[in-house]
Design a protein around this motif. Sequence first.
Motif, PDB file in Angstrom:
ATOM      1  N   GLY A  52     -42.406   6.637 -11.469  1.00  0.00           N
ATOM      2  CA  GLY A  52     -41.638   7.742 -10.884  1.00  0.00           C
ATOM      3  C   GLY A  52     -42.159   9.108 -11.291  1.00  0.00           C
ATOM      4  O   GLY A  52     -42.184  10.046 -10.496  1.00  0.00           O
ATOM      5  N   LYS A 213     -36.644  10.442  -4.024  1.00  0.00           N
ATOM      6  CA  LYS A 213     -36.402   9.276  -4.871  1.00  0.00           C
ATOM      7  C   LYS A 213     -37.341   8.160  -4.429  1.00  0.00           C
ATOM      8  O   LYS A 213     -37.667   8.058  -3.251  1.00  0.00           O
ATOM      9  CB  LYS A 213     -34.959   8.781  -4.694  1.00  0.00           C
ATOM     10  CG  LYS A 213     -33.922   9.705  -5.278  1.00  0.00           C
ATOM     11  CD  LYS A 213     -33.745   9.479  -6.768  1.00  0.00           C
ATOM     12  CE  LYS A 213     -32.770  10.462  -7.374  1.00  0.00           C
ATOM     13  NZ  LYS A 213     -33.284  11.822  -7.520  1.00  0.00           N
ATOM     14  N   SER A 401     -38.940  13.060 -12.518  1.00  0.00           N
ATOM     15  CA  SER A 401     -39.313  11.742 -12.024  1.00  0.00           C
ATOM     16  C   SER A 401     -38.613  11.460 -10.701  1.00  0.00           C
ATOM     17  O   SER A 401     -37.562  12.016 -10.416  1.00  0.00           O
ATOM     18  CB  SER A 401     -38.894  10.695 -13.053  1.00  0.00           C
ATOM     19  OG  SER A 401     -38.985   9.409 -12.501  1.00  0.00           O
ATOM     20  N   THR A 402     -39.214  10.593  -9.888  1.00  0.00           N
ATOM     21  CA  THR A 402     -38.527  10.193  -8.661  1.00  0.00           C
ATOM     22  C   THR A 402     -37.651   8.967  -8.909  1.00  0.00           C
ATOM     23  O   THR A 402     -36.907   8.548  -8.036  1.00  0.00           O
ATOM     24  CB  THR A 402     -39.530   9.853  -7.523  1.00  0.00           C
ATOM     25  OG1 THR A 402     -40.462   8.894  -8.019  1.00  0.00           O
ATOM     26  CG2 THR A 402     -40.260  11.087  -7.057  1.00  0.00           C
ATOM     27  N   ASP A 403     -37.753   8.366 -10.084  1.00  0.00           N
ATOM     28  CA  ASP A 403     -36.913   7.211 -10.411  1.00  0.00           C
ATOM     29  C   ASP A 403     -35.562   7.691 -10.916  1.00  0.00           C
ATOM     30  O   ASP A 403     -35.492   8.679 -11.620  1.00  0.00           O
ATOM     31  CB  ASP A 403     -37.547   6.388 -11.533  1.00  0.00           C
ATOM     32  CG  ASP A 403     -38.690   5.522 -11.012  1.00  0.00           C
ATOM     33  OD1 ASP A 403     -38.704   5.258  -9.796  1.00  0.00           O
ATOM     34  OD2 ASP A 403     -39.546   5.133 -11.812  1.00  0.00           O
TER      35      ASP A 403
END
Length: 408
Positions: A52, A213, A401-403
């Motif tokens: 992420g 996300k 982060s995209t997580d």
Amino acid sequence: VLETVQDYIDAKLCHSIHTSGSKSFRGCRRRWNWLYNEFWYPKTTAKPLEFGVAYHVGMETLYDPKLWDKPESVALALAQKAFYDTCQTQYKNYLESFGEDEEVRKDYLERVELGQAMLKYHTVNVRRQDIVGGYKPLYVEVNFEVPLGVDGEQLWCKCKTCWTRYANYAEANGGWTGMMGFVAWRGLPVTYGGRIDVVMEGPDGRVWVLDWKTAARLSEDTATFLLVDDQITRYLAALRACGYRVAGFIYHEQKKAIPVEPEPMTRRYKGMLFSTNKQNDVELESFMRTVMENDPEAYAAGLYNTYLDYLRDNPVRFYGRHVIPRNDEELSQAWQNVLLEAQDMIDPGLRIYPNAGRFNCQTCAFLQPCLGKNNGEDYEYTLKTLFDKRKYHYWEDTKASTDGKGGQ
Ligand code: SF4
Ligand SMILES: [Zn+2]
């Protein structure tokens, strides 16, 4: 000198109510207090790849305002490089602690390849549409810190953390410290802070907040949590407080997968050479082309018809885009709620107690010290051994982060 509230913000002297703190505060005050007031952070170890985080760096490049009018191939190449370089750095750090491992290396290489392919998919299928639709990024990865005031009166905080930060500053700059200093001190300004992935200007000149996300599974089309969302809505309210004309937000989810070309099975199944598993990440067009060319008899006999119908009616989605407009009333209320919540959080008389629950505690990083506190053990010892006591919060010194983050 600290004259205006902006001077305080520039000197990083403020009590920042951070967007992530709200969720924590509402979830469980005990956990929130340990993390947000006492700065206990679970010890983390290097991972071979924080997907992420690396992917976020790639997307950040893809939506860099400076690259928006450059050739698509250039933007993509730079984004893939930025992603790749971040992966490499992470992997190097991991190797330093844990050494080589064939399995880990294989998994790492696969995910690096996947990330680069996802960036390409997104460039062609999403970024291109954004350009054609007349959107343009104004800022990417932007931090904001907006002063909080009630009826035009700035809020000030005299909590322990604020005092420590201020006293350090005063000591270095010849100000008042000690008891006298504390009494005369008015506190640090309370602000609302966060980090926005992208601020985009739409075709009508109003701005949208874009949030990225990545997920193994995409959310439903009408995701209720987005309709009632107040986290991104608060970003919008903060932008409006800074003078922007605000339209709404775009919640962009990307599946951690890309369309794959159908591969023949090792042997025929029910007369077919290609798998008709509904879990496969294949698209109608490429599947049809493949079976027409490589399994013409079975295709002509109609063996694939059911599956082709299925693919037509249930196309695999590789991303989900949720466009959520917000009107003035929603923004005003969201901002009002930020203020109310902030006043609770900085209240010296705030009561701290656990909010135990099946879902709350399942992913809680503080389960151990919490159990210890419940049964009268030396939970502070647990905190000291299993956690790091930090001086700053994660958003003050780490990457986005995209997580999703669980458990805090
Ligand atoms: S384990 Fe549950 S009750 Fe304890 S701190 Fe975590 S969320 Fe709160
Ligand atoms: Zn404070």
